[in-house]
Write an enzyme that holds these catalytic residues in place. Sequence first.
Site, PDB file in Angstrom:
ATOM      1  N   SER A 101       0.819  -1.215   0.000  1.00 30.83           N
ATOM      2  CA  SER A 101       0.000   0.000   0.000  1.00 30.83           C
ATOM      3  C   SER A 101       0.855   1.267   0.000  1.00 30.83           C
ATOM      4  O   SER A 101       2.008   1.256   0.429  1.00 30.83           O
ATOM      5  CB  SER A 101      -0.899   0.034   1.236  1.00 30.83           C
ATOM      6  OG  SER A 101      -1.642  -1.153   1.343  1.00 30.83           O
TER       7      SER A 101
HETATM    8  N1  SAH Z   1      -0.323  -5.301   3.963  1.00 26.44           N
HETATM    9  C1  SAH Z   1       0.450  -5.592   2.769  1.00 26.44           C
HETATM   10  C2  SAH Z   1      -0.247  -5.230   1.468  1.00 26.44           C
HETATM   11  C3  SAH Z   1      -1.478  -5.964   1.278  1.00 26.44           C
HETATM   12  S1  SAH Z   1      -1.996  -6.304  -0.359  1.00 26.44           S
HETATM   13  C4  SAH Z   1       1.797  -4.919   2.789  1.00 26.44           C
HETATM   14  O1  SAH Z   1       2.073  -4.157   3.700  1.00 26.44           O
HETATM   15  O2  SAH Z   1       2.592  -5.200   1.885  1.00 26.44           O
HETATM   16  C5  SAH Z   1      -3.267  -7.422   0.134  1.00 26.44           C
HETATM   17  C6  SAH Z   1      -2.780  -8.779   0.517  1.00 26.44           C
HETATM   18  O3  SAH Z   1      -3.895  -9.479   1.053  1.00 26.44           O
HETATM   19  C7  SAH Z   1      -2.283  -9.599  -0.648  1.00 26.44           C
HETATM   20  O4  SAH Z   1      -1.000 -10.081  -0.399  1.00 26.44           O
HETATM   21  C8  SAH Z   1      -3.309 -10.731  -0.735  1.00 26.44           C
HETATM   22  O5  SAH Z   1      -2.753 -11.947  -1.175  1.00 26.44           O
HETATM   23  C9  SAH Z   1      -3.794 -10.822   0.695  1.00 26.44           C
HETATM   24  N2  SAH Z   1      -5.093 -11.458   0.890  1.00 26.44           N
HETATM   25  C10 SAH Z   1      -6.205 -11.352   0.124  1.00 26.44           C
HETATM   26  N3  SAH Z   1      -7.203 -12.090   0.629  1.00 26.44           N
HETATM   27  C11 SAH Z   1      -6.736 -12.696   1.755  1.00 26.44           C
HETATM   28  C12 SAH Z   1      -7.289 -13.595   2.695  1.00 26.44           C
HETATM   29  N4  SAH Z   1      -8.521 -14.054   2.583  1.00 26.44           N
HETATM   30  N5  SAH Z   1      -6.510 -13.989   3.738  1.00 26.44           N
HETATM   31  C13 SAH Z   1      -5.226 -13.555   3.843  1.00 26.44           C
HETATM   32  N6  SAH Z   1      -4.652 -12.716   2.965  1.00 26.44           N
HETATM   33  C14 SAH Z   1      -5.384 -12.280   1.932  1.00 26.44           C
END
Ligand code: SAH
Length: 247
Positions: free
Chosen positions: A94
């Site tokens: 993000s």
């Molecule tokens: N917080 C992260 C960025 C998040 S991008 C950072 O600091 O880099 C969103 C992430 O959520 C992605 O890696 C995606 O694979 C994950 N995601 C999506 N659905 C999910 C779920 N049901 N459980 C766990 N992770 C999930």
Amino acid sequence: MSPASKILISLVFLLAPGLVLAYIFLSHSPIMEHAMEKERAAMVKTQLAGRGIGDQRVLRAMGHVPRHKFVPDYLEYKAYEDGPLSIGHGQTISQPYIVALMTELAQVGPEDTVFEVGTGSGYQAAVLGEIAREVYTVEYIEELGREAKERLAALGYKNVHVRIGDGYQGWPEHAPFNAILVTAGIDHIPQPLIDQLAPGGRMVIPVGADALMQELLVIEKNMDGSVQETKTIPVRFVPFLGPKKAE
Ligand code: SAH
């Protein structure tokens, strides 16, 4: 082949390894680290404090976490820019401002146990790890989760625990949580996460029916277990993965 092209080709073959070595050396040198530190300080000042982030713990944490170590090598030079960046598998780290805002809205403090859905690169988890007592984070995509785990361990974040799985279910063994951050967009608030929020705790979650646009919500759990919801700003997160559950 003309002698000139032969010379040219040999030159390329001779120079290329040298250039690669020079790049590897420079990108890990103290000079480069110092340059990154300066960029990070500027990011905190202009993108965060300059836009109203006032929580000193958040500003200090984001001034400390080496964001450039959480992005792919080829994007390192962009690590402190004002936007999200690709981390592979169609996912993103993000924008710094959003990481700061979510952490500030969750009102994370040094005694807190925090849960994050969507480890991604591990950057948000590291920022939380700088402030909170323990951080539990779940990533759906196995390779991202494994990489984040290794990266966080290499950087010394002993209080950040990564698991691969579906964050929809929370992490009941370590609940209740004083704060929960969801970093993927979903069309409703998962009930297991509400259940695992401690009384007095806060959840920050992007909610929207449209996959490309959500509203960043703050869910507060009162001491009597009831919850209240506050809308903040429109945001755009990557979609929540996994089987969709009915409300
Ligand atoms: N917080 C992260 C960025 C998040 S991008 C950072 O600091 O880099 C969103 C992430 O959520 C992605 O890696 C995606 O694979 C994950 N995601 C999506 N659905 C999910 C779920 N049901 N459980 C766990 N992770 C999930």
